[in-house]
Design a protein around this motif. Structure first.
Motif, PDB file in Angstrom:
ATOM      1  N   UNK A 120       0.842  -1.214   0.000  1.00  0.00           N
ATOM      2  CA  UNK A 120       0.000   0.000   0.000  1.00  0.00           C
ATOM      3  C   UNK A 120       0.863   1.244   0.000  1.00  0.00           C
ATOM      4  N   UNK A 121       1.916   1.233   0.798  1.00  0.00           N
ATOM      5  CA  UNK A 121       2.799   2.410   0.846  1.00  0.00           C
ATOM      6  C   UNK A 121       3.524   2.580  -0.488  1.00  0.00           C
ATOM      7  N   UNK A 122       3.957   1.486  -1.076  1.00  0.00           N
ATOM      8  CA  UNK A 122       4.632   1.578  -2.375  1.00  0.00           C
ATOM      9  C   UNK A 122       3.701   2.139  -3.444  1.00  0.00           C
ATOM     10  N   UNK A 123       2.437   1.733  -3.387  1.00  0.00           N
ATOM     11  CA  UNK A 123       1.475   2.248  -4.367  1.00  0.00           C
ATOM     12  C   UNK A 123       1.294   3.753  -4.201  1.00  0.00           C
ATOM     13  N   UNK A 124       1.191   4.214  -2.960  1.00  0.00           N
ATOM     14  CA  UNK A 124       1.055   5.654  -2.709  1.00  0.00           C
ATOM     15  C   UNK A 124       2.293   6.404  -3.180  1.00  0.00           C
ATOM     16  N   UNK A 125       3.469   5.837  -2.916  1.00  0.00           N
ATOM     17  CA  UNK A 125       4.699   6.485  -3.373  1.00  0.00           C
ATOM     18  C   UNK A 125       4.727   6.619  -4.883  1.00  0.00           C
ATOM     19  N   UNK A 126       4.267   5.589  -5.566  1.00  0.00           N
ATOM     20  CA  UNK A 126       4.352   5.595  -7.026  1.00  0.00           C
ATOM     21  C   UNK A 126       3.431   6.621  -7.672  1.00  0.00           C
ATOM     22  N   UNK A 127       2.384   7.043  -6.945  1.00  0.00           N
ATOM     23  CA  UNK A 127       1.442   8.023  -7.516  1.00  0.00           C
ATOM     24  C   UNK A 127       1.493   9.354  -6.762  1.00  0.00           C
ATOM     25  N   UNK A 128       2.561   9.545  -5.962  1.00  0.00           N
ATOM     26  CA  UNK A 128       2.814  10.831  -5.304  1.00  0.00           C
ATOM     27  C   UNK A 128       1.763  11.216  -4.269  1.00  0.00           C
TER      28      UNK A 128
END
Length: 911
Positions: free
Chosen positions: A424-432
């Motif tokens: 979940x954190x990686x997904x948020x990072x990838x979309x700023x």
């Protein structure tokens, strides 16, 4: 603030690396590899006295003189003993920028290398060669495809500039940022900064349009604190600036001495950074999380936060942290509550923070947030998620992100846990989308943005008008100090201190002096009633001169003495105690006062102290003889206005006591603010005044009264923030009407009159000044125009009494903004329409020409529309050269004020 040649560090056309080799562990080799891997498009040269043909495919030369051309930038990774010689060679061959990565040039106690850092600085000086370092990690600029560092990884492109002093902390930041998919516009550490220093780099990156925020990591402030704060203030007006300041100094000899009366330097750094509009973070973790918010968050709309979670435990943690940090929970509108009632279980409490229950699905999370971001009373939303079977972390993140990408408001996320939360954190990072591990981290990151928002509001507050009083007495005050120094005293006597305070209209308790016990008794008989007797000696004539337990100082005082026998007994006891501690030459007799503690007096400690780094400071807090005055002592940098004085008063518990107990709290606070302004005036008027302490200052229904005070003297000091240059004020007479007026620098207090002045300009005058039609300026614009840094720009106004006698009004203004290297200054001038023909244009232009010329500025320039014949004619008469610029369709007006003396100045003039 000099930025000369810095472009060659950040945007070099060619680079030479000294000490480059393919040997394992070669720093020069690592730097060259990094340059190649980053795709640096310019020329690369390796220099090594060993007979290498090439290093990693880059041709290698034995010496600088063998190069086919001189590089823009030299990177030195050679042994410490050879660095100074290399610098001399570079200078003699007209290379203007060198970065020294070599370590060990500033090691104290090592006679072999302890002076090498200074040798490098001296070697560069004759040639104007700029040095970055030594002992820096290098420089990374993704926009220039340049990784000129020994970092183990490259950085991604972003909008945050990182400027540090620790190379290892810098490499750790790079590693963390890459893991979070966060990039930088610039990344560098300064090392020991023998030449290129923090203010210069801040000035450079703050003008970069691709840099939206600046992160500073500081171990120390070297050089001029005034230059540092000036650069920081200028940067923070347009970009968010966060500072991590560490306090560890390993060598005892290098520990700075503290300002008298201040228990730790942290309070001073906090005050300085707040005054500059920057936000301080306490730990490296906070710095990392601040980078998260800087990179991912949108501009803050306000401070009100809504918190959403699928359980009350995390909500409680976040809410508790928010309230302790002074944050605000957003109230929910009735319409929002109604919409949420249809969506949430009936048992929800209808308030913020929102517990949407453990059975919340990803769709429920997204729907609740979508409702909240449409509520006008909600400025930002924090979504906290604890994983459940009904709401897996990744699926919930995907739904929340859909809402976040469509919303203009900030949505912060916290995915608690590790194994299932990482995706979940990686997904948020990838979309700023900003994401954090714990609720507390998320709140701290949000509050950094809030603190910045509040600092900007404070910086741009319009201060109430304060009328300077008794200016004719300031010269008498100078005489008091000169008289003391003529007698080889570094302090003022008690009577001189009282006289000094009275010269600045500070009410002082009547004091009477006696040399012996009989003199004290005679004074007590004459005064009658209850008296206080203070023994004067060599220690208590100095401000903030407390012993370890802050008690011994008050043993020199006898209070509430009524009868003559009590006076005799108390004074005898004082005299005996003093004779045990001091010689006869160290005793200065006794001071006798009538007791004034009635009327429910509040006792306050206020004064001036001096910090080795930041210079004079204003001190304020609770005072008296029976309290630990160090526990409530707050500081602020002068010069000050009424808004800043009010902020200082509000920071102390004195303000809370006044609001709870005073009959007239507004009057009391205003009197204290006026007193602080008078102390600020003293700092400006009397640079040799080192410290002043008024303790106690009584505040009661009769007003304020200084009961006891002391003053020490020292070498002249320099304020960290440029004070109002009153010496530039000049009386004038209007040409046509004969109306008296004054030309003077603009002040923050002029904002209301400046708005009235603007509103009296015709649409045509506005178009001629701004080159386009525009509406009424905002408060933020007006604050920028009136609250100027006199070290960086100047605005002169013509101010005159109103014809109706209701105070002053602004008739015209000329402004000059000068670059950091004092090469060019750009002027603009505008006069009120109804005052054309009064000669104000010539007066203001002559004033700014004289000012810039005396300041050493080389070129004064401005531009005007072709239709503005009046401005063009005035400029020609004053000696400007007018040239039509066909590309921009403006007339450029230029006047050389001073001739360049160095090659780099000539180059700048032709850029």
């Amino acid at each position: 603030m000099s930025t000369k040649y810095l472009k060659r560090f950040f945007q070099p056309r060619s680079i030479a690396v000294f000490g480059a080799s393919e040997r394992k562990g070669s720093m020069g080799g690592i730097v060259l590899q990094n340059l190649l891997d980053s795709g640096f498009p310019g020329g690369l040269f390796a220099i090594n006295p060993e007979e290498y043909q090439s290093v990693f495919g880059v041709r290698c030369y034995r010496a600088l003189t063998d190069l086919p051309e001189m590089p823009d930038l030299a990177i030195i990774c050679a042994p410490p003993e050879s660095v100074a010689d290399i610098v001399r060679q570079l200078g003699s061959h007209r290379v203007k920028a060198a970065m020294v990565l070599t370590g060990g040039l500033s090691i104290s106690g090592n006679p072999r290398v302890s002076n090498l850092g200074e040798d490098v600085k001296e070697a560069a000086k004759p040639y104007g060669l700029r040095i970055l370092g030594p002992e820096c990690m290098g420089l990374l600029v993704p926009g220039s495809k340049m990784n000129a560092s020994y970092s183990h990884v490259n950085i991604q492109k972003g909008k945050v500039a990182y400027i540090g002093q620790s190379g290892l902390l810098g490499t750790a930041m790079i590693d963390w940022a890459n893991g979070q998919e966060i990039g930088f516009s610039h990344f560098m550490t300064l090392g020991h900064g023998v030449d290129v220093d923090l203010p210069a780099v801040i000035d450079y990156v703050s003008k970069d349009p691709y840099t939206h925020a600046i992160l500073l990591q500081l171990d120390r402030i070297s050089g001029s604190a005034r230059r540092f704060l000036s650069a920081l203030r200028a940067a923070s007006r347009n970009k968010l600036v966060l500072v991590l300041k560490s306090d560890i100094i390993f060598e005892e000899a290098n520990k700075p001495s503290l300002a008298p009366g201040i228990p730790d330097e942290d309070r001073i750094y906090d005050a300085a950074l707040r005054r500059a509009g920057a936000v301080r973070v306490e730990t490296s973790d906070e710095l990392f999380h601040a980078l998260e918010t800087l990179t991912r968050m949108k501009p803050l709309r306000g401070e009100r936060l809504a918190i959403v979670c699928n359980g009350m435990g995390p909500n409680a943690l976040a809410t508790d942290r928010l309230l302790k940090r002074g944050g605000l929970l957003a109230p929910l509108s009735e319409d929002t509550v109604t919409k949420l009632n249809a969506l949430l279980p009936y048992e929800w409490n209808g308030k913020n923070p929102l517990d949407i229950n453990t059975d919340a699905t990803p769709e429920r999370f997204a729907a609740v947030i979508a409702i909240l971001v449409k509520d006008a009373s909600v400025d930002s939303v924090l979504c906290i998620h604890a994983p459940t079977r009904l709401a897996p972390s990744l699926e919930t993140a995907q739904e929340v992100v859909k809402v976040a990408r469509k919303s203009m408001r900030n949505i912060l996320t916290c995915w608690m846990g590790r194994a299932t939360a990482i995706a979940a954190r990686n997904h948020c990072n990838s979309v700023n989308v900003a994401t954090f591990i714990t609720p507390e981290e998320a709140i701290d990151a949000f509050m950094h943005m809030v603190d910045y928002h509040r600092n900007q509001v404070t910086m741009r507050q319009t201060p109430p008008t304060y009328v300077e009083q008794n200016s004719q007495n300031h010269q008498k005050a100078v005489g008091l100090l000169e008289n003391a120094k003529a007698q080889n005293r570094d302090f003022l006597t008690h009577s001189e201190v009282c006289a000094l305070l009275e010269l600045y209209d500070i009410p002082v308790q009547n004091s009477y002096y006696a040399d012996d016990i009989n003199g004290v008794i005679a004074l007590a008989r004459e005064l009658g009633g209850s008296v206080a007797v203070k023994a004067l000696h060599v220690e208590n004539v100095y401000p903030f001169n407390y012993d370890e337990n802050s008690r011994q100082r008050w043993h020199d005082l006898a209070q509430d003495i009524y009868s003559i026998s009590e006076v005799r007994h108390a004074t005898t006891k004082l005299a005996y105690r003093m004779s045990e501690r001091f010689s006869e030459s160290e005793l200065f007799g006794f001071c006798v006062q009538q007791m004034k503690r009635g009327f429910q007096s509040l006792q306050i400690n206020v004064g001036i102290t001096r910090d080795p780094t930041y210079g004079p400071l204003i001190v304020f807090g609770a005072g008296g003889y029976a309290v630990d005055v160090l526990a409530d002592r707050h500081v602020m940098l002068p010069p000050m206005n009424m808004s800043l004085a009010l902020e200082l008063v509000k920071s102390s518990r004195v303000y809370r006591i006044i609001n709870e107990r005073s009959y007239q709290p507004e009057r009391d606070v205003e009197q204290l603010c006026e007193l602080i302004i008078k102390l600020s005036e003293m700092v400006v008027d009397l640079p040799e005044l080192k410290c002043l302490e008024i303790n106690p200052l009584l505040l009661n229904k009769l007003g304020i009264l200084a009961v006891d005070a002391s003053v020490s003297l020292g070498e002249p000091s320099r304020l960290s923030i440029s004070p109002y240059p009153g010496n530039l004020e000049e009386p004038i007479t209007l040409k046509r009407s004969g109306r008296p007026a004054v030309v003077r620098p603009i002040r923050a207090e002029d904002e209301p009159e400046h708005l009235l002045f603007y509103n009296q300009l015709s649409p045509e005058s506005i178009r001629m000044r701004y080159f386009y039609s525009r509406g009424i300026p905002t408060h933020q614009e007006l604050a920028t125009w009136t609250q100027i840094d006199y070290d960086r720009e100047m605005a002169f106004i013509v101010s005159a009494p109103r014809l109706d006698g209701k105070g002053p009004e602004t008739l015209g203004v000329v402004r000059a903004v000068t670059d950091a290297d004092n090469i060019r200054s750009e002027f603009s001038v505008v006069i009120r329409d109804d005052l054309q023909g009064e000669g104000l244009g010539r007066i203001l232009m002559s004033k700014v020409i004289k000012y810039c010329k005396e300041r050493g500025t080389l070129l004064l320039e401005g531009s005007t529309l072709p239709a503005n014949k009046g401005m063009q004619g005035l400029a020609a008469k004053l000696g400007f050269t007018n040239v039509f610029n066909a590309e921009d369709e403006v007339v450029e007006m230029r006047m050389m004020l001073n001739e360049p003396t160095e090659e780099w100045q000539i180059t700048r003039l032709h850029q």
